[in-house]
Design a protein around this motif. Sequence first.
Motif, PDB file in Angstrom:
ATOM      1  N   ILE A 243       0.743  -8.430   6.331  1.00  0.00           N
ATOM      2  CA  ILE A 243       1.430  -9.161   5.267  1.00  0.00           C
ATOM      3  C   ILE A 243       0.421  -9.614   4.209  1.00  0.00           C
ATOM      4  O   ILE A 243       0.648  -9.474   3.011  1.00  0.00           O
ATOM      5  N   THR A 244      -0.745 -10.085   4.684  1.00  0.00           N
ATOM      6  CA  THR A 244      -1.771 -10.534   3.739  1.00  0.00           C
ATOM      7  C   THR A 244      -2.194  -9.358   2.868  1.00  0.00           C
ATOM      8  O   THR A 244      -2.288  -9.459   1.644  1.00  0.00           O
ATOM      9  N   HIS A 245      -2.417  -8.240   3.565  1.00  0.00           N
ATOM     10  CA  HIS A 245      -2.854  -7.062   2.845  1.00  0.00           C
ATOM     11  C   HIS A 245      -1.785  -6.606   1.835  1.00  0.00           C
ATOM     12  O   HIS A 245      -2.085  -6.361   0.668  1.00  0.00           O
ATOM     13  N   GLU A 246      -0.536  -6.560   2.302  1.00  0.00           N
ATOM     14  CA  GLU A 246       0.564  -6.078   1.473  1.00  0.00           C
ATOM     15  C   GLU A 246       0.786  -6.950   0.240  1.00  0.00           C
ATOM     16  O   GLU A 246       1.071  -6.462  -0.844  1.00  0.00           O
ATOM     17  N   PHE A 247       0.672  -8.250   0.440  1.00  0.00           N
ATOM     18  CA  PHE A 247       0.895  -9.170  -0.684  1.00  0.00           C
ATOM     19  C   PHE A 247      -0.297  -9.169  -1.631  1.00  0.00           C
ATOM     20  O   PHE A 247      -0.156  -9.361  -2.832  1.00  0.00           O
ATOM     21  N   ASN A 248      -1.486  -8.956  -1.034  1.00  0.00           N
ATOM     22  CA  ASN A 248      -2.693  -9.004  -1.851  1.00  0.00           C
ATOM     23  C   ASN A 248      -2.745  -7.865  -2.862  1.00  0.00           C
ATOM     24  O   ASN A 248      -3.157  -8.087  -3.998  1.00  0.00           O
ATOM     25  N   THR A 249      -2.342  -6.652  -2.411  1.00  0.00           N
ATOM     26  CA  THR A 249      -2.472  -5.490  -3.292  1.00  0.00           C
ATOM     27  C   THR A 249      -1.717  -5.691  -4.610  1.00  0.00           C
ATOM     28  O   THR A 249      -2.343  -5.620  -5.678  1.00  0.00           O
ATOM     29  N   PRO A 250      -0.401  -5.962  -4.604  1.00  0.00           N
ATOM     30  CA  PRO A 250       0.275  -6.141  -5.905  1.00  0.00           C
ATOM     31  C   PRO A 250      -0.225  -7.361  -6.663  1.00  0.00           C
ATOM     32  O   PRO A 250      -0.364  -7.303  -7.896  1.00  0.00           O
ATOM     33  N   LEU A 251      -0.586  -8.431  -5.920  1.00  0.00           N
ATOM     34  CA  LEU A 251      -1.071  -9.648  -6.599  1.00  0.00           C
ATOM     35  C   LEU A 251      -2.351  -9.356  -7.375  1.00  0.00           C
ATOM     36  O   LEU A 251      -2.509  -9.773  -8.530  1.00  0.00           O
ATOM     37  N   THR A 252      -3.275  -8.626  -6.701  1.00  0.00           N
ATOM     38  CA  THR A 252      -4.528  -8.293  -7.368  1.00  0.00           C
ATOM     39  C   THR A 252      -4.249  -7.436  -8.611  1.00  0.00           C
ATOM     40  O   THR A 252      -4.825  -7.673  -9.671  1.00  0.00           O
ATOM     41  N   ALA A 253      -3.346  -6.466  -8.461  1.00  0.00           N
ATOM     42  CA  ALA A 253      -3.011  -5.595  -9.596  1.00  0.00           C
ATOM     43  C   ALA A 253      -2.473  -6.422 -10.762  1.00  0.00           C
ATOM     44  O   ALA A 253      -2.877  -6.231 -11.918  1.00  0.00           O
ATOM     45  N   ILE A 254      -1.578  -7.389 -10.438  1.00  0.00           N
ATOM     46  CA  ILE A 254      -1.005  -8.237 -11.495  1.00  0.00           C
ATOM     47  C   ILE A 254      -2.103  -9.067 -12.162  1.00  0.00           C
ATOM     48  O   ILE A 254      -2.190  -9.164 -13.387  1.00  0.00           O
TER      49      ILE A 254
END
Length: 456
Positions: A243-254
Motif C-alpha cells: 500500500i505504501t509503495h502503491e500510494f507513493n508512486t502516484p503521489l511522487t509523480a504528482i
Amino acid sequence: MIAIFSMVILSAVQFFLLYNTYKIQDEHYFINEKSIINDDYTLRIANDKIFPGGAKIIDDTVMENMDTLEYLYNYDRKAFQQYSKSVCLNIFKTLKQKNNLDSILAGIIKKRHLPQKYSYAVCVRNIDIAFHVNRYIKIYPFTENPNDNQEYIVGGQLRHINKQNLITDITVSTPIGHSYRFEFSLHLENANRNQLILLSTLPIFMLSLLSIISIIVLFYITYTNWIRQKKLAEMQSDFINSITHEFNTPLTAIMVANKSLQNEKIVPQNGYIKQLTGVIQRQTVRLNELFGQVLNLTITNEAQLKIGKFNINDIVAQTISDYQLKIENQNVILSYQSDVKDREVRLDAFWLTTMLQNIIENGIKYNDKNEKNIAVVLRQSQNAILLIVEDNGIGMSPNTKNKIFEKFYRHNNSAASAGGLGLGLFYVKQCINMHKWSIEIDSTETKGSKFTISIK
Ligand code: ADP
C-alpha cells in the motif's frame, strides 16, 4: 518448547497416578477373600503346623535329634551347623511328601464360593531350637544372608512369594527347654489376578488417556491458530508495504509534475503544461482507484448486494468500452463478443463491473507480450450464462492458481513487475460467492489464462 515440556511433565504425572492406582488396587485386591481363607485355614490347622499332621512330623524329627543337636552345639559348632541343616532338610522332605493342603484348600474355596482358579504355596520361614527356656538358636534359614533361603516351599505350585499374596504367617513356639520355634506362611494367588486388577484400573486409565488426548488436541488447535495468526500478520505487513509503495508512486509523480509547473521556465511552454496536468490527472485517478480498493476492503467484510434486474449484455459492453478509453495508447486489443440474447439477469451491477475490470486489468498487467490480447466473451450455456475473459499473458503455475483468490496474495515474480495490493481477485471471489456463481480458471505458464464465470 514450553508446551512440549509441560506435556512431558503432565504425562509423567499421569503415569505415576496410574501406577499408584495400580499398586493400591494390587494391595487391596483379594483382601476379603484372604481373611476368609485365613480364618478357615487357621481353624483347620489349630494346634497343628502347616497342615493337619504337620506338627507331628516336625516334633518327631526335632525331638529324635535333640540330644545330638545339643551335644554338637556345645562341643562342635561346625558339625552342629551341618547336622541341623540335615535335620531341617529331613523335615522339609517329609512335609513335602505328606502335604495334604491341596484338598483342604480346595474344600475351603468351594465352601466359600471363592475363585476356582488359584495356586498356593506354603513355606517354612524360620526354625529355631531351644535347649533352655526362651534361648533360641536359629537352624533355618541356613545362612546369615537374609535374602538367601528366605522361605522353603514345602507345598503348592505358586512360585512368586510376596506380601501381596500372603494369607497368613504363623509362628508357633513352646516356652520350655528342649523345644523349638517354627514359623511358616501360606500364600495364595488368583490366576486371573493381573487381568482383574488391570480391568479395575481401566476406567482411570481411559480417563487419563482421554485427558492427555484432549490436551494434545488443544495444543494442536492453539498451534494451528498461532500459525494462522502469524500468516495473517505477515500478510498484513505485506499489504502495508504494498500500500505504501502503491500510494507513493502516484503521489511522487504528482509532486514532481507540480514542481515542474511551479518552475517559471516551464510555465510559458503551453505543450508542457498540458502534459504535466495530464500526469496529475492520471495519477489522481489512480490514487482515487487505490482509495476505492482500500475502502472496498472494509466494505466487503460486511458487503451487501444491491440486486437489480439488468441486461447483462449492456453492462459488459459498457464496462468494455469504458476500459477501452483507458487503454487507448497501449498495445492492448480488448475485444468483446456475445451470443447471449438480450436478457435481464438479477445481479449487482457495481460488483459485476468491478469484477470484470479487475480480471481485465490483470490480463493486461500480467502480460509480457508486445501485443496484449484480452478477449471477453458472453456465451449462453445450458443452464448458465458464461462470462469468459481470456488473455495471452504470463499464465500461472497450478500452485499460484490455487492461491490467487486469497486476500493480499501476490505472486512474488509478477508482483515485482506490476503494482497491486493482492486484492483484485479477492474481490472477484467475493462477488462470485455473494451471487452464488462459480468460477473456473485455465492457465498455462507463458501462454495465458482463461477465467470462466458461470452466471446463474
Ligand atoms: P494484484 O493484481 O493486486 O497483485 P490480484 O488479486 O488481482 O492482486 O492477483 C493476485 C495474483 O494473481 C497476482 O499477483 C498474479 O500473480 C496472479 N494473477 C492474477 N491474474 C493473473 C493473470 N491474468 N495472469 C497471470 N497471473 C495472474
